[in-house]
Design a protein around this motif. Structure first.
Motif, short mmCIF file in Angstrom:
data_model
loop_
_atom_site.label_atom_id
_atom_site.label_comp_id
_atom_site.label_asym_id
_atom_site.label_seq_id
_atom_site.Cartn_x
_atom_site.Cartn_y
_atom_site.Cartn_z
N GLN A 34 0.85 -1.20 0.00
CA GLN A 34 0.00 0.00 0.00
C GLN A 34 0.89 1.25 0.00
N ARG A 35 1.20 1.69 -1.20
CA ARG A 35 2.15 2.80 -1.37
C ARG A 35 1.74 4.05 -0.58
N GLU A 36 0.43 4.26 -0.44
CA GLU A 36 -0.04 5.45 0.27
C GLU A 36 0.40 5.48 1.73
N ASN A 37 0.75 4.33 2.29
CA ASN A 37 1.18 4.26 3.69
C ASN A 37 2.68 4.51 3.86
N PHE A 38 3.38 4.67 2.74
CA PHE A 38 4.83 4.86 2.79
C PHE A 38 5.25 6.22 2.22
N VAL A 39 4.32 7.18 2.23
CA VAL A 39 4.60 8.54 1.79
C VAL A 39 4.10 9.49 2.88
N PRO A 40 4.56 10.76 2.89
CA PRO A 40 4.06 11.71 3.89
C PRO A 40 2.54 11.83 3.81
N ALA A 41 1.91 11.99 4.97
CA ALA A 41 0.44 12.03 5.04
C ALA A 41 -0.16 13.06 4.09
N ALA A 42 0.51 14.20 3.95
CA ALA A 42 -0.02 15.27 3.09
C ALA A 42 0.04 14.90 1.60
N GLN A 43 0.79 13.85 1.26
CA GLN A 43 0.96 13.48 -0.16
C GLN A 43 0.32 12.13 -0.49
N ARG A 44 -0.48 11.61 0.42
CA ARG A 44 -1.09 10.30 0.17
C ARG A 44 -1.93 10.30 -1.11
N GLU A 45 -2.61 11.40 -1.36
CA GLU A 45 -3.48 11.47 -2.54
C GLU A 45 -2.67 11.36 -3.83
N ALA A 46 -1.40 11.78 -3.77
CA ALA A 46 -0.54 11.76 -4.97
C ALA A 46 0.31 10.48 -5.04
N ALA A 47 0.06 9.54 -4.13
CA ALA A 47 0.95 8.38 -4.00
C ALA A 47 1.09 7.56 -5.28
N TYR A 48 0.04 7.53 -6.10
CA TYR A 48 0.06 6.65 -7.27
C TYR A 48 0.27 7.39 -8.59
N MET A 49 0.70 8.65 -8.50
CA MET A 49 0.99 9.42 -9.72
C MET A 49 2.19 8.82 -10.43
N GLY A 50 2.24 8.99 -11.74
CA GLY A 50 3.35 8.46 -12.53
C GLY A 50 4.52 9.40 -12.60
N GLU A 51 4.96 9.87 -11.45
CA GLU A 51 6.12 10.77 -11.40
C GLU A 51 6.78 10.63 -10.03
N LEU A 55 10.06 14.60 -1.64
CA LEU A 55 10.10 14.56 -0.18
C LEU A 55 10.84 15.75 0.41
N GLY A 56 11.34 16.65 -0.45
CA GLY A 56 12.12 17.80 0.01
C GLY A 56 13.60 17.46 0.17
N ASP A 57 14.44 18.49 0.22
CA ASP A 57 15.88 18.34 0.40
C ASP A 57 16.51 17.42 -0.65
N GLY A 58 15.99 17.49 -1.89
CA GLY A 58 16.56 16.70 -2.97
C GLY A 58 16.25 15.22 -2.91
N ARG A 59 15.28 14.86 -2.09
CA ARG A 59 14.91 13.46 -1.95
C ARG A 59 13.55 13.21 -2.59
N VAL A 60 13.39 12.03 -3.18
CA VAL A 60 12.12 11.66 -3.82
C VAL A 60 11.81 10.19 -3.53
N VAL A 61 10.53 9.84 -3.69
CA VAL A 61 10.16 8.43 -3.87
C VAL A 61 10.11 8.23 -5.38
N LEU A 62 10.93 7.32 -5.89
CA LEU A 62 10.99 7.12 -7.34
C LEU A 62 9.63 6.74 -7.91
N GLU A 63 9.35 7.22 -9.10
CA GLU A 63 8.08 6.89 -9.75
C GLU A 63 7.97 5.37 -9.89
N PRO A 64 6.75 4.83 -9.86
CA PRO A 64 6.56 3.38 -9.91
C PRO A 64 7.25 2.72 -11.11
N ARG A 65 7.17 3.36 -12.28
CA ARG A 65 7.78 2.78 -13.48
C ARG A 65 9.28 2.58 -13.29
#
Length: 217
Positions: A34-51, A55-65
């Motif tokens: 459940q990807r939505e549980n592994f992202v900041p609460a404020a970004q849960r709605e965007a959890a499944y976007m293709g990008e 996360l700030g400070d040059g950090r990201v969760v890589l896009e699913p692809r």
């Protein structure tokens, strides 16, 4: 109420499968975690976007692809030990945990690592070791590793991390040249790594993974 289960299926059907990722363990893991549980609460709605998810400070969760294609070429088996460098809030580690024997998740942000630990426990995933340390240091005390994956852009892979890969092991890194990047798979033979290009992607360069500036007179 957001229907995350439907979004998860859509993510796999529209981002992962069309990228020629068809291995059952990867598809199954990405449909399960459940990807939505592994992202900041404020970004849960965007959890499944293709990008990439910022996360700030040059950090990201890589896009699913990107993550799926990296896992596809790494072809992790269930008897292998994997080091996941830059695991953030644990999504990549949770996915990898479904296909590896064990995962060592390296994260330098203590609060993200704590949230990852909580999310992994809630998901019933018990084969991930959370290790808090600077990303470029890795976790040599748990290695050497069959597989290494780096969750962000690199300009170079630090020697300290290269040393933690088993002879015969492999590594996936997203090498960035300016705004363009390509994922390369490295194969460790003795003390050297031979690289081959796998596919194009992009992400910010992680702290500690930039090339040292060269001054010319």
């Amino acid at each position: 109420m957001i229907d995350f289960a439907t979004r998860r299926t859509m993510m796999v059907d529209t981002q992962v499968r069309p990228s020629d990722v068809t291995k059952f363990p990867i598809i199954d893991a990405m449909l399960t975690v459940q990807r939505e549980n592994f992202v900041p609460a404020a970004q849960r709605e965007a959890a499944y976007m293709g990008e990439n998810l910022n996360l700030g400070d040059g950090r990201v969760v890589l896009e699913p692809r990107t993550l799926a294609k990296m896992l596809d070429v790494l072809d992790i088996s269930n008897d292998e030990l994997v080091i996941d460098v830059g695991s953030a809030m644990g999504y990549s580690s949770a996915v990898i945990a479904h296909m590896a024997e064990a995962v060592v998740a390296v994260e330098e942000d203590g609060s993200m690592a704590a949230e990852a630990q909580e999310a992994l426990a809630e998901a019933g995933i018990d084969n991930v070791i959370q290790h808090v340390a600077p990303l470029h240091e890795g976790a040599s005390q748990h290695g050497p590793y069959d597989v290494m994956i780096v969750q962000g852009g690199v300009q170079q892979l630090p020697a300290s991390l290269q040393d933690q890969i088993k002879d015969g092991g492999r590594v996936a890194c997203l090498f960035m040249e300016g705004a363009l990047g390509e994922v390369r798979i490295g194969y460790k033979r003795g003390d050297s790594i031979s690289w081959r290009m796998a596919f194009n992607a992009g992400a910010p360069v992680l702290p500690g993974f930039a090339k040292a500036a060269v001054f010319e007179f």
